[in-house]
Design an enzyme around this catalytic site. Structure first.
Site, PDB file in Angstrom:
ATOM      1  N   LYS A  65      50.371  40.563  41.090  1.00 30.88           N
ATOM      2  CA  LYS A  65      51.220  41.285  42.105  1.00 30.88           C
ATOM      3  C   LYS A  65      51.005  42.427  42.044  1.00 30.88           C
ATOM      4  O   LYS A  65      50.774  43.221  43.076  1.00 30.88           O
ATOM      5  CB  LYS A  65      52.663  40.938  42.236  1.00 30.88           C
TER       6      LYS A  65
ATOM      7  N   LYS B 216      36.934  29.114  37.486  1.00 33.54           N
ATOM      8  CA  LYS B 216      38.005  28.284  38.256  1.00 33.54           C
ATOM      9  C   LYS B 216      37.463  28.277  39.772  1.00 33.54           C
ATOM     10  O   LYS B 216      36.996  29.155  40.237  1.00 33.54           O
ATOM     11  CB  LYS B 216      39.145  28.991  38.071  1.00 33.54           C
TER      12      LYS B 216
ATOM     13  N   LYS C  72      40.877  29.056  46.120  1.00 29.68           N
ATOM     14  CA  LYS C  72      41.145  30.027  47.216  1.00 29.68           C
ATOM     15  C   LYS C  72      40.940  31.466  47.336  1.00 29.68           C
ATOM     16  O   LYS C  72      39.943  32.194  48.120  1.00 29.68           O
ATOM     17  CB  LYS C  72      42.479  29.616  47.994  1.00 29.68           C
TER      18      LYS C  72
END
Ligand code: TRP
Length: 337
Positions: free
Chosen positions: A119, A202, A205
């Protein structure tokens, strides 16, 4: 209900499911549902911790993820699929457990730590984007697990610190208020992470390399044609090493019947990458076909999807009501009969 052991796992409804979800987790859940009493939570409240300002996204994806799970073979006749927010007992437990966890312990949780770091990279270093709800989501996840007396929690490696934190909360609760809650065990999925066609470790999305279960031929074509192959192979008939080729990796993952030939021809320079990719597109479409047929059925019968969620949520609520009753008794906050 049967006395088979119960498993509980959850999924955040933040996007449609992709092949990584299937091979990394859901394939295993489909098998487990025959052995265990299975509860699958669509974790909308947890999804909102990161997306509280985008409620439509969560709302739409509750339906999409449910359809994906059904299409992949989660069977609502033997398993319970339910929506987190329909069970207020989870929110109550979250409040009770919040006294049993220190802030420093939450900040030290490796999963939370990594997510906060991500974040900060996204929003700058102020830390202001980190909300109370976000830092506390492991507490809410402990409530998810214990509200249904989940004794086994099928998860990937990244979730282990959350299960560990749940175990700590349960120990603390039981030692203060008396034996009340079931101590859960993680059930680690043996499949390693599914790599992306772009060679990333990996499929995800946010990495932009996901192949969705609902992708059509055009999307599949585009994604497969852009896949990373052995960089030393320049001309069509150069021999190459399939072990470092993402196209071969997917032929293997999708269990192409023709796998030996793919491998030999590649090594001997008898197969060009374009032909090999075209074959993979066919294999992938074949693989997705039955899944997409089921998806299509549910898209045409949305009322059935609603009913499955409604029944599942009612079923789940009954279990959670029993648990919260015991919890309140033992915490001495059960005032009226
Ligand atoms: N945190 C999990 C994830 O992001 C989803 C989840 C929510 C979950 N509640 C759960 C997993 C309870 C296991 C048990 O994948």
């Amino acid at each position: 209900m049967s006395n088979k052991k119960r498993i509980l796992t959850g999924i955040r409804p933040t996007g449609k499911l992709h092949l990584g979800h299937y091979f990394g987790a859901v394939r295993n859940w489909v098998k487990l549902q025959n052995e265990y009493q299975s509860f699958f939570e669509i974790a909308d409240v947890q999804g909102l911790t990161d997306n509280f300002n985008n409620p439509e996204k969560i709302r739409n994806n509750v339906k999409e993820v449910t359809i994906d799970l059904l299409s992949l073979g989660i069977d609502p006749k033997i398993s319970t699929i339910f929506i987190q927010s329909t069970i207020p007992e989870i929110a109550e437990l979250t409040v009770f457990y919040s006294n049993l966890v220190t802030m420093s312990r939450l900040y030290r949780n490796p999963t939370v730590k990594t997510e906060i770091k991500q974040k900060k990279e996204l929003f700058g270093n102020s830390g202001e984007s980190v909300t109370y709800g976000f830092v506390g989501y492991p507490v809410s996840q402990a409530a998810d697990i214990t509200a249904f007396e989940g004794s086994l929690v099928p998860v990937g490696e990244d979730q282990l610190p959350l299960i560990e934190q749940t175990r700590e909360i349960v120990h603390k609760f039981n030692s203060i208020y008396g034996e009340t809650l079931t101590i859960p065990e993680p059930l680690l999925t043996s499949t390693p992470r599914i790599k992306g066609l772009d060679g990333n470790e990996k499929m995800g999305k946010s990495l932009g390399n996901a192949i969705y279960l609902s992708d059509g031929e055009k999307e599949i074509e585009k994604k497969v044609m852009g896949a990373i192959t052995d960089p030393s192979k320049i001309k069509k008939d150069d021999p190459a090493n399939p072990e470092i080729c993402m196209v071969y990796y997917y032929h293997k993952l999708l269990e192409n019947q023709n796998l030996k030939t793919v491998c030999e021809e590649c090594k001997q320079g008898k197969r060009g990458c374009v032909a090999c990719k075209k074959e993979l597109i066919q294999v992938m479409m074949e693989f997705l076909k039955p899944i997409q047929e089921k998806r299509h059925y549910y898209e045409e019968h949305l009322e059935e999807v609603d009913q499955i969620l409604k029944n599942g949520s009612e079923n789940a609520k009954k279990v959670a009501e029993e648990v919260i009753k015991r919890v309140k008794e033992n915490m001495q906050i059960n005032y009226f009969k």
